[in-house]
Design a protein around this motif. Structure first.
Motif, PDB file in Angstrom:
ATOM      1  N   CYS A 195       0.872  -1.183   0.000  1.00 62.30           N
ATOM      2  CA  CYS A 195       0.000   0.000   0.000  1.00 62.30           C
ATOM      3  C   CYS A 195       0.901   1.223   0.000  1.00 62.30           C
ATOM      4  CB  CYS A 195      -0.908  -0.001   1.217  1.00 62.30           C
ATOM      5  SG  CYS A 195      -1.862   1.521   1.427  1.00 62.30           S
ATOM      6  N   ALA A 196       0.912   1.948  -1.110  1.00 61.26           N
ATOM      7  CA  ALA A 196       1.669   3.195  -1.189  1.00 61.26           C
ATOM      8  C   ALA A 196       0.792   4.310  -0.656  1.00 61.26           C
ATOM      9  CB  ALA A 196       2.073   3.465  -2.630  1.00 61.26           C
ATOM     10  N   ALA A 197       1.240   4.930   0.432  1.00 61.47           N
ATOM     11  CA  ALA A 197       0.447   5.946   1.117  1.00 61.47           C
ATOM     12  C   ALA A 197       1.167   7.287   1.080  1.00 61.47           C
ATOM     13  CB  ALA A 197       0.203   5.532   2.567  1.00 61.47           C
ATOM     14  N   SER A 198       0.442   8.339   0.754  1.00 64.52           N
ATOM     15  CA  SER A 198       1.026   9.670   0.719  1.00 64.52           C
ATOM     16  C   SER A 198      -0.027  10.694   1.090  1.00 64.52           C
ATOM     17  CB  SER A 198       1.588   9.968  -0.672  1.00 64.52           C
ATOM     18  OG  SER A 198       0.555   9.937  -1.640  1.00 64.52           O
ATOM     19  N   GLY A 199       0.442  11.913   1.382  1.00 61.55           N
ATOM     20  CA  GLY A 199      -0.481  13.013   1.650  1.00 61.55           C
ATOM     21  C   GLY A 199      -0.824  13.214   3.106  1.00 61.55           C
ATOM     22  N   PHE A 200      -0.189  12.459   4.007  1.00 65.18           N
ATOM     23  CA  PHE A 200      -0.477  12.656   5.426  1.00 65.18           C
ATOM     24  C   PHE A 200       0.059  14.023   5.871  1.00 65.18           C
ATOM     25  CE2 PHE A 200      -2.348   8.752   6.581  1.00 65.18           C
ATOM     26  CZ  PHE A 200      -1.711   7.737   5.874  1.00 65.18           C
ATOM     27  N   THR A 201      -0.714  14.714   6.680  1.00 67.18           N
ATOM     28  CA  THR A 201      -0.299  16.012   7.203  1.00 67.18           C
ATOM     29  C   THR A 201       0.052  15.925   8.683  1.00 67.18           C
ATOM     30  OG1 THR A 201      -2.618  16.563   7.619  1.00 67.18           O
ATOM     31  CG2 THR A 201      -1.668  17.283   5.521  1.00 67.18           C
ATOM     32  N   SER A 202       0.051  14.720   9.206  1.00 68.91           N
ATOM     33  CA  SER A 202       0.440  14.473  10.583  1.00 68.91           C
ATOM     34  C   SER A 202       1.241  13.170  10.609  1.00 68.91           C
ATOM     35  CB  SER A 202      -0.793  14.342  11.478  1.00 68.91           C
ATOM     36  OG  SER A 202      -0.462  13.801  12.747  1.00 68.91           O
ATOM     37  N   ASP A 203       2.090  13.030  11.609  1.00 67.57           N
ATOM     38  CA  ASP A 203       2.854  11.786  11.757  1.00 67.57           C
ATOM     39  C   ASP A 203       2.072  10.718  12.514  1.00 67.57           C
ATOM     40  OD1 ASP A 203       6.025  13.504  12.220  1.00 67.57           O
ATOM     41  OD2 ASP A 203       5.046  12.733  10.401  1.00 67.57           O
ATOM     42  N   ASP A 204       0.900  11.065  12.995  1.00 72.21           N
ATOM     43  CA  ASP A 204       0.086  10.123  13.770  1.00 72.21           C
ATOM     44  C   ASP A 204      -1.075   9.617  12.924  1.00 72.21           C
ATOM     45  OD1 ASP A 204       0.386  12.137  16.788  1.00 72.21           O
ATOM     46  OD2 ASP A 204       1.750  10.689  15.876  1.00 72.21           O
ATOM     47  N   TYR A 205      -1.029   8.347  12.592  1.00 73.65           N
ATOM     48  CA  TYR A 205      -2.114   7.777  11.793  1.00 73.65           C
ATOM     49  C   TYR A 205      -2.126   6.267  11.934  1.00 73.65           C
ATOM     50  CZ  TYR A 205       1.850   7.545   8.543  1.00 73.65           C
ATOM     51  OH  TYR A 205       3.081   7.348   7.975  1.00 73.65           O
ATOM     52  N   ALA A 206      -3.206   5.699  11.475  1.00 66.29           N
ATOM     53  CA  ALA A 206      -3.365   4.250  11.413  1.00 66.29           C
ATOM     54  C   ALA A 206      -3.515   3.856   9.956  1.00 66.29           C
ATOM     55  CB  ALA A 206      -4.603   3.818  12.183  1.00 66.29           C
ATOM     56  N   ILE A 207      -2.863   2.770   9.573  1.00 70.20           N
ATOM     57  CA  ILE A 207      -3.053   2.201   8.238  1.00 70.20           C
ATOM     58  C   ILE A 207      -3.418   0.734   8.423  1.00 70.20           C
ATOM     59  CG2 ILE A 207      -2.048   1.592   6.026  1.00 70.20           C
ATOM     60  CD1 ILE A 207      -0.315   3.987   6.131  1.00 70.20           C
ATOM     61  N   GLY A 208      -4.523   0.357   7.838  1.00 73.32           N
ATOM     62  CA  GLY A 208      -4.994  -1.008   8.002  1.00 73.32           C
ATOM     63  C   GLY A 208      -5.271  -1.693   6.676  1.00 73.32           C
ATOM     64  N   TRP A 209      -5.321  -3.001   6.728  1.00 73.20           N
ATOM     65  CA  TRP A 209      -5.737  -3.816   5.586  1.00 73.20           C
ATOM     66  C   TRP A 209      -7.089  -4.442   5.920  1.00 73.20           C
ATOM     67  CZ3 TRP A 209      -3.664  -4.034   0.864  1.00 73.20           C
ATOM     68  CH2 TRP A 209      -2.342  -3.593   0.699  1.00 73.20           C
ATOM     69  N   TYR A 210      -8.003  -4.276   4.990  1.00 77.07           N
ATOM     70  CA  TYR A 210      -9.324  -4.875   5.083  1.00 77.07           C
ATOM     71  C   TYR A 210      -9.515  -5.788   3.879  1.00 77.07           C
ATOM     72  CZ  TYR A 210     -10.770  -1.395   8.598  1.00 77.07           C
ATOM     73  OH  TYR A 210     -10.891  -0.633   9.735  1.00 77.07           O
ATOM     74  N   ARG A 211     -10.486  -6.694   4.001  1.00 78.48           N
ATOM     75  CA  ARG A 211     -10.818  -7.514   2.845  1.00 78.48           C
ATOM     76  C   ARG A 211     -12.326  -7.699   2.768  1.00 78.48           C
ATOM     77  NH1 ARG A 211      -8.229 -13.295   4.883  1.00 78.48           N
ATOM     78  NH2 ARG A 211      -9.792 -13.772   6.494  1.00 78.48           N
ATOM     79  N   GLN A 212     -12.783  -7.948   1.548  1.00 80.72           N
ATOM     80  CA  GLN A 212     -14.212  -8.124   1.343  1.00 80.72           C
ATOM     81  C   GLN A 212     -14.476  -9.161   0.282  1.00 80.72           C
ATOM     82  OE1 GLN A 212     -16.430  -4.560   0.328  1.00 80.72           O
ATOM     83  NE2 GLN A 212     -18.268  -5.407   1.268  1.00 80.72           N
ATOM     84  N   VAL A 213     -15.391 -10.044   0.599  1.00 79.92           N
ATOM     85  CA  VAL A 213     -15.885 -11.053  -0.329  1.00 79.92           C
ATOM     86  C   VAL A 213     -17.278 -10.606  -0.770  1.00 79.92           C
ATOM     87  CG1 VAL A 213     -16.582 -13.455  -0.576  1.00 79.92           C
ATOM     88  CG2 VAL A 213     -14.580 -12.873   0.813  1.00 79.92           C
ATOM     89  N   PRO A 214     -17.611 -10.745  -2.050  1.00 78.33           N
ATOM     90  CA  PRO A 214     -18.957 -10.326  -2.503  1.00 78.33           C
ATOM     91  C   PRO A 214     -20.057 -10.937  -1.648  1.00 78.33           C
ATOM     92  CG  PRO A 214     -17.591 -10.855  -4.375  1.00 78.33           C
ATOM     93  CD  PRO A 214     -16.795 -11.232  -3.157  1.00 78.33           C
ATOM     94  N   GLY A 215     -20.980 -10.090  -1.228  1.00 81.79           N
ATOM     95  CA  GLY A 215     -22.095 -10.561  -0.422  1.00 81.79           C
ATOM     96  C   GLY A 215     -21.808 -10.596   1.062  1.00 81.79           C
ATOM     97  N   LYS A 216     -20.580 -10.305   1.438  1.00 86.14           N
ATOM     98  CA  LYS A 216     -20.220 -10.310   2.857  1.00 86.14           C
ATOM     99  C   LYS A 216     -19.715  -8.943   3.278  1.00 86.14           C
ATOM    100  CE  LYS A 216     -19.143 -15.203   3.468  1.00 86.14           C
ATOM    101  NZ  LYS A 216     -18.150 -16.174   4.008  1.00 86.14           N
ATOM    102  N   GLU A 217     -19.716  -8.738   4.588  1.00 88.25           N
ATOM    103  CA  GLU A 217     -19.262  -7.469   5.119  1.00 88.25           C
ATOM    104  C   GLU A 217     -17.739  -7.370   5.024  1.00 88.25           C
ATOM    105  OE1 GLU A 217     -20.734  -6.986   9.087  1.00 88.25           O
ATOM    106  OE2 GLU A 217     -20.820  -4.809   8.898  1.00 88.25           O
TER     107      GLU A 217
END
Length: 130
Positions: A22-44
């Motif tokens: 995950c290439a992440a850019s544009g943060f204006t603070s050094d404090d953040y969370a980065i997470g990975w989520y996944r989704q299967v069709p029809g599921k949350e």
């Protein structure tokens, strides 16, 4: 604005490995969370892992503990967050999304297990065959 772009998805046999980025850019603070989520069709959508920028604390859902590893490289104002996925199972088949917001504690927020982060990538598909 925060920009997130995932890569690294693909087709792999059960028991194999993939590394998502995950290439992440544009943060204006050094404090953040980065997470990975996944989704299967029809599921949350579900969170699988998350990393806090402040101290590098990592979080994993029980279904991936011991198999997935999240890590982060930081270069000036850009970060790359990796999700190393080993011993993949057909049940890991999903579209994987990178998500972020400015509250590091959201990594462990039960209310955000199924979403609620402020910034999202477009996703990368992972298919695990038997």
């Amino acid at each position: 604005d925060v920009q997130l772009e995932e890569s690294g998805g693909g087709l792999v046999q059960a028991g194999g490995s993939l590394r998502l980025s995950c290439a992440a850019s544009g943060f204006t603070s050094d404090d953040y969370a980065i997470g990975w989520y996944r989704q299967v069709p029809g599921k949350e959508r579900e969170r699988v892992s998350c990393i806090e920028s402040t101290d590098g604390a990592t979080h994993y859902e029980d279904s991936v503990k011991g198999r997935f590893t999240i890590s982060r490289d930081k270069d000036n104002d850009k970060s790359t967050v990796y999700l190393q996925m080993n011993n993949l199972e057909p049940g890991d088949t999903a579209v994987y999304y990178c998500a972020a917001d400015y509250q590091p504690w959201h990594c462990s927020d039960i209310a955000r297990r199924n979403g609620g982060m402020d910034y999202w990538g477009k996703g990368t598909r992972v298919t695990v065959s038997t």
